[in-house]
Enzyme design. Sequence first.
Site, PDB file in Angstrom:
ATOM      1  N   LYS A  90       6.347  -1.443   8.866  1.00 43.67           N
ATOM      2  CA  LYS A  90       7.611  -1.677   8.649  1.00 43.67           C
ATOM      3  C   LYS A  90       7.943  -0.763   7.626  1.00 43.67           C
ATOM      4  O   LYS A  90       8.521  -1.496   6.542  1.00 43.67           O
ATOM      5  CB  LYS A  90       7.569  -3.180   8.103  1.00 43.67           C
ATOM      6  CG  LYS A  90       7.453  -4.268   9.101  1.00 43.67           C
ATOM      7  CD  LYS A  90       8.620  -4.471  10.024  1.00 43.67           C
ATOM      8  CE  LYS A  90       9.840  -5.146   9.224  1.00 43.67           C
ATOM      9  NZ  LYS A  90      11.081  -5.318  10.061  1.00 43.67           N
ATOM     10  N   ASP A 118       8.061  -5.174  14.522  1.00 44.94           N
ATOM     11  CA  ASP A 118       8.897  -6.213  15.182  1.00 44.94           C
ATOM     12  C   ASP A 118       9.316  -5.791  16.453  1.00 44.94           C
ATOM     13  O   ASP A 118       9.068  -6.328  17.454  1.00 44.94           O
ATOM     14  CB  ASP A 118       9.785  -6.838  14.243  1.00 44.94           C
ATOM     15  CG  ASP A 118      11.159  -5.718  13.946  1.00 44.94           C
ATOM     16  OD1 ASP A 118      10.172  -4.644  13.743  1.00 44.94           O
ATOM     17  OD2 ASP A 118      12.138  -5.965  13.474  1.00 44.94           O
ATOM     18  N   ASP A 123      -3.255 -10.605  19.071  1.00 43.49           N
ATOM     19  CA  ASP A 123      -3.220 -11.589  19.869  1.00 43.49           C
ATOM     20  C   ASP A 123      -2.319 -11.576  20.854  1.00 43.49           C
ATOM     21  O   ASP A 123      -2.263 -12.023  21.955  1.00 43.49           O
ATOM     22  CB  ASP A 123      -2.938 -13.034  18.930  1.00 43.49           C
ATOM     23  CG  ASP A 123      -3.988 -13.731  18.255  1.00 43.49           C
ATOM     24  OD1 ASP A 123      -4.995 -13.061  18.149  1.00 43.49           O
ATOM     25  OD2 ASP A 123      -3.946 -14.932  18.006  1.00 43.49           O
TER      26      ASP A 123
HETATM   27 MG    MG Z   1      -6.211 -13.289  14.588  1.00 39.09          MG
END
Ligand code: MG
Length: 370
Positions: A194, A227, A255
Amino acid sequence: MASNKKLLVLPGDGIGPEVMTQVRRVVDWFDTRQAVGFDLEEDLVGGAAIDKHGVPITDATMDKAMTVDSVLLGAVGGPKWDDLPFEVKPERGLLRLRKDMQLFANLRPALCFDALVSASTLKPEVVSGLDIMIVRELTGGVYFGEPRGIENLPDGSRRGINTQVYTTPEIVRVAQVAFDLARKRGNRVCSVEKANVMESGVLWREEVSKLHAAEYNDVELSHMYADNCAMQLVRDPKQFDVIVTDNLFGDILSDTAAMLTGSLGMLPSASLGGIDAQGRRKSLYEPVHGSAPDIAGQGLANPIATLLSFAMMLRYSFDLGSDADLVEQAVQNVLNSGKRTADIVAPGSERISTGQMGDAILAELDRLAA
Ligand code: MG
Ligand code: IPM
């Protein structure tokens, strides 16, 4: 014949022990059937270690982890230990292993198996053939930065503090791993931070660019804000080859990437340290999924992520690429035959238990090696 590889096996909590039981069967299979042999030692980590020793990992276990050839871990944590003070929570055992072993590069492949395309929540054309590698920095950033803590303020309110911090060497060494991997894959690296709001992100971008110009200008490099990367992973994940990013963004993005493939129960990971003077590299392999206490002990867990973690160990720590291929092929064939654990079961497939998945993979290994 080469000497046996020394492995420390840490099954941990929840579904960790039951998936590890299946993986140990495969390790034993290699021990008796292939040229490579293993000396296994099993020990406690996480809640299991807290229950026995009062700490999430003992110094003695840490000493073993520091001296073996590689560590294979199941999963840690569960509701039983949720209310413990932060410093002795099960997760601290895993974080200590990562930190003390200096495992700064966490490799998290997100690969969509053909047989599981329909298990993804995304459209088949978006995920079929997906093969990306997230390289997550694992020993720095906000996970370990100082100052940290919770302090009381004069007005009676409180303040929670964590620090995002990166130095040049920390960025360079993990970026090197990403560039080296890219050269063996699609030759593209996307560096994620970022830089629009964080100085540590500005530094990250500058150091990655410098390294690229100096040593890796044959690799295609792009930069992306975290993002936007989260959005692009869901919109068009196949645009990526290797993603390199910091500890916290890597935790989150991996994830997301994992879920694209249809099941967290399928994804392995490798955590690697630097190469020491003897040419050895410390390593720990673990599934991306957690301890899933809600399904523990019922034969519902999928042992494939931990098994594929063992395959990554064969490939990255022991240079046994063809043995790793054998494990991956066996997994692929069993999936193609329609056998599925509960997490990946689909209409028309045959639902089997954790142990039956182990049986099926061993039978397939026998067949492939015959
Ligand atoms: Mg994790
Ligand atoms: C992971 C996990 C860990 C992390 C937890 C269990 C400490 O989410 O390996 O991704 O946040 O790194």
